[in-house]
Design an enzyme around this catalytic site. Structure first.
Site, PDB file in Angstrom:
ATOM      1  N   GLY A   1      61.781  32.959  17.125  1.00 23.24           N
ATOM      2  CA  GLY A   1      62.969  32.739  16.445  1.00 23.24           C
ATOM      3  C   GLY A   1      64.110  33.552  16.963  1.00 23.24           C
TER       4      GLY A   1
ATOM      5  CD  GLU B   1      61.061  22.248  19.162  1.00 22.34           C
ATOM      6  OE1 GLU B   1      62.008  22.561  18.257  1.00 22.34           O
ATOM      7  OE2 GLU B   1      61.030  22.343  20.520  1.00 22.34           O
TER       8      GLU B   1
ATOM      9  CG  ASP C   1      64.884  24.965  24.105  1.00 22.15           C
ATOM     10  OD1 ASP C   1      65.762  25.196  24.789  1.00 22.15           O
ATOM     11  OD2 ASP C   1      64.855  24.986  22.976  1.00 22.15           O
TER      12      ASP C   1
ATOM     13  CB  SER D   1      59.919  26.031  18.752  1.00 21.89           C
ATOM     14  OG  SER D   1      61.439  25.918  18.954  1.00 21.89           O
TER      15      SER D   1
HETATM   16  C1  GLA Z   1      68.707  25.434  21.231  1.00 23.13           C
HETATM   17  C2  GLA Z   1      68.273  24.045  21.601  1.00 23.13           C
HETATM   18  C3  GLA Z   1      68.687  23.781  22.886  1.00 23.13           C
HETATM   19  C4  GLA Z   1      69.811  23.972  23.472  1.00 23.13           C
HETATM   20  C5  GLA Z   1      70.435  25.121  22.833  1.00 23.13           C
HETATM   21  C6  GLA Z   1      72.090  25.398  23.159  1.00 23.13           C
HETATM   22  O1  GLA Z   1      68.248  26.507  21.865  1.00 23.13           O
HETATM   23  O2  GLA Z   1      66.929  24.002  21.032  1.00 23.13           O
HETATM   24  O3  GLA Z   1      67.903  22.299  23.081  1.00 23.13           O
HETATM   25  O4  GLA Z   1      70.585  22.783  22.813  1.00 23.13           O
HETATM   26  O5  GLA Z   1      69.994  25.448  21.684  1.00 23.13           O
HETATM   27  O6  GLA Z   1      72.181  25.275  24.449  1.00 23.13           O
END
Ligand code: GLA
Length: 395
Positions: free
Chosen positions: A129, A167, A179, A135
């Site tokens: 987190g 997700e 991500d 995640s």
């Molecule tokens: C989170 C989201 C990503 C991206 C970032 C901001 O980490 O999971 O997909 O949008 O915020 O850049």
């Protein structure tokens, strides 16, 4: 200060695995990294480009196929275990940590032969987190590990799709694609350039001998973060709907002529003007950052990171005082090239790009200023680019 982890060692966990799930066949161990994003903040869901780096910390999963017909999930880092028949997995998220791997296992149900099941124990050294993609990391390692123990040979694109589907489709966070791509395609000593419109990628080297990437964890965890994140996604959607009018070929804010945004300013709700200022400005900064890195101008890359933070604070409004303190203190340290919040914001971490020789002064100065202002100690770690997902030896 933390100088970074050793290679993940799974053997200590074998005993833990047996105590949770009983003896029998020895599990196989898999690892997926976390990620830090250096440029392209909140652009992935707007079709822009991002420049994340996989880090040498991540999620470890010990996985064993069984004849129990059940899915059993446990973690050495989170409370609560999951145990249910494979054909009775929840249809809706439970609100617990194991929603992420359940979202992946649900997609793989038809890969299990009748009567078979799976035991998974999660561990690792990625702060959870904190904006380091815990995640995506747990989803990707689940997709890899479960596939392998069932005899599959899937590759990164499948793990990435499984993670996204978990997700978005199960847990219910409208995350962008950055991500799982950053986690799934990690390569040591490289940033990933990912164009989120057409999903094209390129690995861009960063001289790890000269430069370090520091991550300063504010220690602030916000339950609100997911909700606020979804609000930003929705606001960008509103802005897009206004700016594209009837032109259905415009899929993302990235496809909108920045001039059209400038001309519409006076008629737009104020909050959407601020959001647009960040997004359109960040498209330009990220393109410049890539060009700067390509010509070896790492100092310019760093200063664009710091500009990105100011925009995230003032226009996108996803910073908090603790993150601003870290960026201000870090950028005062000689040898620091740039700093900004990373991840969604509202808490979590800042990423700092610096010369290798400046790591100690960064740690001292940031810690001192942060303690004075906020009364607790931030956690500071330095990373090298991490390897992508892989099976790891257990002895
Ligand atoms: C989170 C989201 C990503 C991206 C970032 C901001 O980490 O999971 O997909 O949008 O915020 O850049």
């Amino acid at each position: 200060m933390n100088s970074g982890p050793a290679e993940p060692v799974a053997c200590d966990l074998d005993r833990e695995f047996a105590s949770r799930f009983g003896g029998g066949e020895r599990p196989r161990a898999f690892h997926a990294p976390g990620r830090v994003n250096l440029m392209g903040a909140h652009l992935d869901y707007n079709g822009g480009a991002v420049m994340p780096m996989a880090i040498d910390r991540g999620t470890l999963a010990l996985v064993r196929a069984t004849r129990s017909g059940r899915v059993r999930l446990a973690s050495v880092r989170e409370r609560g275990e999951f145990d249910a028949p494979l054909d009775a997995l929840p249809d809706a998220p439970t609100g617990r940590w194991y929603d992420y791997p359940i979202g992946v296992v649900r997609q793989l149900r038809d890969r299990f032969a009748g009567g078979s099941g799976i035991d998974v124990l999660f561990a690792g050294d990625l702060p959870i987190g904190a904006g380091l993609s815990s995640s995506a990391s747990i989803c990707v390692v689940t997709a890899l590990g479960v596939d392998r123990v069932l005899g599959g040979d899937s590759g990164p694109s499948e793990w990435i799709e499984r993670a996204l589907a978990s997700e978005r489709g199960f847990v219910g966070v409208q995350c962008g694609i950055m991500d799982p791509f950053a986690v799934g395609l990690g390569r040591p000593g490289h940033l990933l350039w990912l164009d989120c419109s057409d999903r094209s990628t390129e690995h861009v080297p960063l001289d790890a001998g000269r430069y370090a990437v520091g991550i300063v964890d504010s220690g602030v965890r916000r339950e609100l973060a997911a909700g606020e994140f979804n609000v930003r996604v929705a606001q960008c959607g509103e802005l897009l709907a206004i700016l594209r009018g009837r032109d259905e070929s415009v899929r993302w804010l990235r496809d909108v002529d920045p001039g059209a945004f400038e001309r519409s300013r006076s008629s737009l709700p104020e909050v959407l003007v601020r959001r647009g200022e960040h997004v359109f400005g960040e498209f330009v900064r990220t393109g410049e950052a890539r060009a700067a890195l390509a010509r070896g101008d790492v100092a310019r890359f760093g200063s664009l990171m710091t500009q990105s933070h100011a925009s995230l604070r003032d226009c996108y409004e996803v910073s908090i005082p603790e993150l601003d303190t870290i960026v201000d203190a870090a950028t005062d340290v000689p040898g620091v090239l740039g700093a900004r919040l990373t991840g969604a914001g509202f808490g979590g971490c800042c990423v700092v790009l610096l010369e290798r020789g400046a790591t100690e002064s960064l740690a001292e100065d940031v810690e001192r200023t942060f303690m004075q202002r906020h009364g607790h100690r931030p956690t500071i770690s330095f990373f090298a680019g991490g390897e992508g997902p892989r099976e790891v030896a257990t002895d």
